[in-house]
Design an enzyme around this catalytic site. Structure first.
Site, short mmCIF file in Angstrom:
data_model
loop_
_atom_site.label_atom_id
_atom_site.label_comp_id
_atom_site.label_asym_id
_atom_site.label_seq_id
_atom_site.Cartn_x
_atom_site.Cartn_y
_atom_site.Cartn_z
N THR A 58 0.87 -1.18 0.00
CA THR A 58 0.00 0.00 0.00
C THR A 58 0.91 1.23 0.00
O THR A 58 2.13 1.11 -0.05
CB THR A 58 -0.90 0.04 1.24
OG1 THR A 58 -0.09 0.31 2.39
CG2 THR A 58 -1.62 -1.28 1.47
N CYS A 59 0.28 2.41 0.09
CA CYS A 59 1.09 3.64 0.09
C CYS A 59 2.06 3.66 1.28
O CYS A 59 3.14 4.19 1.17
CB CYS A 59 0.20 4.86 0.20
SG CYS A 59 -1.09 4.91 -1.01
N ARG A 61 2.96 0.92 3.36
CA ARG A 61 3.63 -0.30 3.81
C ARG A 61 3.88 -1.26 2.64
O ARG A 61 3.12 -1.28 1.66
CB ARG A 61 2.84 -1.01 4.91
CG ARG A 61 1.51 -1.60 4.49
CD ARG A 61 0.80 -2.24 5.66
NE ARG A 61 0.40 -1.22 6.63
CZ ARG A 61 0.88 -1.14 7.86
NH1 ARG A 61 1.74 -2.03 8.28
NH2 ARG A 61 0.48 -0.19 8.68
N SER A 118 -1.93 1.89 11.28
CA SER A 118 -2.04 2.81 10.13
C SER A 118 -1.51 4.19 10.48
O SER A 118 -1.45 4.56 11.65
CB SER A 118 -3.51 2.94 9.71
OG SER A 118 -3.99 1.70 9.28
N GLN A 125 -9.59 1.96 5.00
CA GLN A 125 -9.20 1.34 3.73
C GLN A 125 -8.33 0.09 3.90
O GLN A 125 -8.34 -0.81 3.06
CB GLN A 125 -8.44 2.37 2.90
CG GLN A 125 -8.90 2.41 1.47
CD GLN A 125 -8.09 3.41 0.66
OE1 GLN A 125 -7.34 4.20 1.21
NE2 GLN A 125 -8.25 3.35 -0.63
N GLY A 198 -13.76 30.39 -3.64
CA GLY A 198 -12.31 30.26 -3.70
C GLY A 198 -11.97 28.80 -3.96
O GLY A 198 -12.63 27.90 -3.43
N MET A 202 -7.81 23.02 0.16
CA MET A 202 -8.70 22.50 1.20
C MET A 202 -10.16 22.51 0.74
O MET A 202 -10.92 21.58 1.01
CB MET A 202 -8.53 23.34 2.47
CG MET A 202 -9.09 22.70 3.70
SD MET A 202 -8.14 21.28 4.20
CE MET A 202 -6.94 22.08 5.24
#
Lengths: 442, 293
Positions: A58-59, A61, A118, A125, A198, A202
């Site tokens: 995964t991202c 691990r 995590s 996820q 805007g 975020m």
């Protein structure tokens, strides 16, 4: 009963890198697509003495869960295999790889599926990602009895943690906190209208979350009109000219503002007029701009709920605190799961001894039966079968109580000595027992 | 079954009359007591669900509370069958009907908002009414009215249901005020997490008021139809009628204000609470004072 070839003890391990042990520039070099990883599973099993393997990538691990019978060499073959297989520089990874065996490996996987390991505690996820990794390995016949059981236990524990604790209940990012507040005001967000003032990062994240949760009508306004058009197009929304956005306020249920304006762009009086036009239906206003875009007095208008960036951060901090509390409860569930799995693993030790005992008893019975049959020449086939069944029944009944007690004793701390004693008592030969996992204490 | 229970009570040295069981009333009182026990379990489960809104307790509460309502309804019908008249002539019947209607509303409310914890908050007052109904059997308090019997049952039924609805709306209004306060002040505790959304509370409070208003309208209409027979030519000067009309007008004004000016949220909550306070004064101080012997 045919005798099986002797097997070495099986050893469960996990080896890899994760966000706690390696920085992102190391982890990103290990990230590979699903197909590459599935090929790697088979090649690992061919190149190394690994009986079963699952690769989780995964991202945050990259981990190999495996079962081997070569305990001494295990820590050394996984890392070199992957660095060479994936074409990486071995020295860069030397200090980042970790290796955990048996009980620690079990606990690690249970913590991973419970999202205790995590980067964002309680994120949802990871359970799905572990399931996918296991499914891919199983599809390539890379899993067997040990990993099947271990992963089933891990999924069970992961689900239990999510159901019985509040670990994943509340938002822990500022952008998602806005969605959580909107749901607390409106319940379902289906059919609601959101406006983005805007097009900061975020705002884009928050509007993305809102759309994912059912907001269908998106209005976007920005001083540079083209930027508003671009963001609106991404969410199937409508761009509004910046000077005219207060006129559209009456339609808006959720407003996200993050402009770089130096003063207020929305005043209480404008909001009061809009509220009268929308018959006081509630509005959530999220002002994530610094300096603020919305006059603080707006928060006092009836049925308007105004949150600035600090308010959202407070919500997040509060929720993180709740997740940390829930993690204590989750760790107890993980320990229960670990104990159950290790008990099962421990019980496997007794299987070869039982098989050996049964084989020995049946062998003796068969030998004695053959001698007796040689002397009883006048028996019909029917009579012979009766004698054979009687002898076999006697053997099984004799063994029933010892085998039952042996299973019970195998769960106790001195199981190894007990099993050795039984082997000595009955002179069980190596060929009369199957492989037993050793060193399974956590 | 009845004999078995009587024998069991006698074996402990407790006469059946000590539990309020006399003659034929035992059939429905036993059912009522069973319903009360189920409500008690249901409320306990709802309280536990406050700690874990989607846990086992919450799921069990969804099963236990409807079962309690069902047994309660059967006991009410059994009482009607045994006594031969609609059982609103005693405090037991009046409190019982109020509580049953209120619990039905609370369960429907919880189901609609997906929050079993709301049932706990809204069920507190009806549960107290049930306990009062339980205690009232020992005193046998009778209600009296001058209305002709043909109008009495329908009138009392409609009025009691409207009373239940207004009390539920007040409870829901209080929850709405609590959630609104938390959202405005940005303070979010565990209780807040277990509560329904603000919009769901607003919607359900409004629906409950509409339901109460419809039943009150029907109750007043039936009362007016029977009033000349009860009070003669000056029937329209009776205090109960005038006070009921006052309550009806108050809620009527609110419904118009909601439709025209969008009175919702905090205004709705304050109105539902103050409206019920007036209803309470009207029904309890004026009506009950005159009815109870």
């Amino acid at each position: 009963m045919s005798s099986k070839p002797p097997k070495s003890p099986m050893y469960l391990f996990v080896s890899g890198v994760n966000h706690k042990r390696a920085p992102v520039h190391v982890r990103e070099r290990l990230t590979r697509t699903g197909d590459v990883m599935e090929d790697s599973v088979k090649q690992l099993m061919t190149a190394c003495p690994v009986r079963e393997a699952v690769i989780l990538s995964t991202c945050n691990r990259f981990e190999v869960y495996g079962v081997t019978d070569d305990v001494a060499e295990t820590p050394d073959f996984v890392r070199p295999f992957f660095t060479s297989h994936l074409g990486l520089d071995a020295d860069s990874f030397r200090n980042h790889f970790y290796f955990l065996g048996n009980g620690n490996a079990v606990e690690h996987l249970l913590e991973v599926t419970s999202s205790l390991d995590s980067m964002v505690l309680g994120e949802a996820q990871i359970l799905h990602q572990v399931k996918e990794a296991f499914r891919a390995a199983a599809a390539r016949n890379a899993t067997g009895k040990m990993l099947n059981k271990l992963f089933q236990k891990a999924f069970e524990v992961g689900k239990r943690v999510r159901a019985e604790t509040a670990i994943g209940r509340n938002a822990v990012s500022v952008s998602y906190a806005g969605v959580e507040l909107a749901r607390k005001i409106f319940g379902s967000l289906e059919g609601k209208t959101a406006m983005v003032v805007g097009v900061g990062e975020m705002s884009q994240l928050t509007i993305g979350h809102l759309v994912d949760h059912g907001v269908r009508h998106v209005l976007v306004t920005n001083r540079t009109y083209q930027n508003a058009v671009n963001l609106a197009a991404r969410h199937g929304g409508e761009a509004v000219e910046f000077e005219r956005f207060p006129e559209r306020l009456a339609e808006v249920d959720i407003l996200i503002s993050s402009t770089a304006a130096s003063g207020y762009i929305l005043r209480a009086e404008e909001v009061r007029r809009a509220m009268a036009r929308r018959k006081q239906q509630p509005v959530l206003m999220v002002d994530i701009a610094v300096p603020r875009d919305i006059e603080p007095e707006v928060g006092n208008v009836s049925n308007v709920y105004l949150y600035n960036i600090d308010d959202l951060q407070n919500v997040v901090d509060h929720n993180v605190g709740e997740r940390e509390q829930a993690a204590l409860q989750a760790r107890r569930i993980v320990q229960e799961g670990k104990t159950e799995f290790l008990e099962w693993l421990q019980s496997l030790q007794v299987v070869p001894v039982i098989e050996g005992l049964m084989a020995r008893a049946e062998q003796i019975a068969d030998d004695e039966l053959a001698k007796a049959m040689a002397r009883l020449s006048g028996l019909s086939e029917h009579d012979r079968n009766i004698v054979r069944a009687a002898l076999r029944g006697t053997t099984h009944k004799m063994l029933h109580a010892p085998l039952k007690n042996l299973k019970r004793l195998s769960q106790e701390s001195n199981a190894a000595q007990t099993l050795d004693l039984v082997r000595d008592l009955f002179e069980l030969k190596p060929g009369q027992q199957a492989a037993a996992p050793e060193g399974v204490k956590g | 079954m009845r004999d078995l229970i009587l024998t069991w009570l006698a074996s402990d040295g407790i006469p059946a009359s000590a539990w309020g069981y006399r003659g034929n009333n035992m059939q429905y009182l036993l059912l009522f007591d069973l319903a009360l026990a189920l409500y008690s379990v249901g409320m306990l489960l709802c309280a536990l669900a406050l700690l874990r809104p989607k846990g086992v307790a919450a799921r069990a509460a969804w099963a236990v509370l409807p079962a309690a309502i069902l047994v309660h309804a059967v006991s009410f019908v059994a009482q009607w069958r045994v006594e031969g008249i609609f059982p609103l002539h005693t405090l037991l019947g009046a409190f019982s009907l109020y509580a049953m209607a209120a619990f039905m509303g609370a369960v429907r409310f919880s189901h609609s908002t997906g929050s079993v914890s709301a049932a706990f908050s809204l069920g507190a007052v009806p549960y107290l009414a049930l306990l009062m109904a339980f205690l009232s059997r020992f005193h046998g308090v009778q209600l009296k009215t001058e209305l002709p019997p043909s109008f009495l049952s329908a009138h009392l039924f409609a009025v009691m249901v409207s009373f239940s609805a207004f009390s539920l709306a007040a409870g829901s209004g209080l929850l709405l005020l609590a959630v609104e306060k938390a959202l405005k002040e940005k303070r979010f505790g565990p209780f807040w997490q277990a509560m329904p959304s603000l919009e769901a509370l607003d919607r359900e409070t409004f629906r409950t008021i509409v339901t109460g208003f419809c039943f009150l309208s029907a109750g007043i209409a039936i009362g007016v139809a029977g009033a000349p027979q009860a009070w003669g030519v000056s029937w329209f000067l009776d205090g109960r009628l005038l006070s009921s009309l006052l309550v009806w007008s108050l809620y009527g004004v609110y419904l118009i204000a909601r439709a025209r000016y969008g009175w919702r949220g905090r205004k709705l909550a304050l109105f539902s609470v103050s409206g019920f306070a007036l209803t309470l004064v009207t029904y309890v101080l004026i009506n009950m004072g005159k009815y109870v012997l």
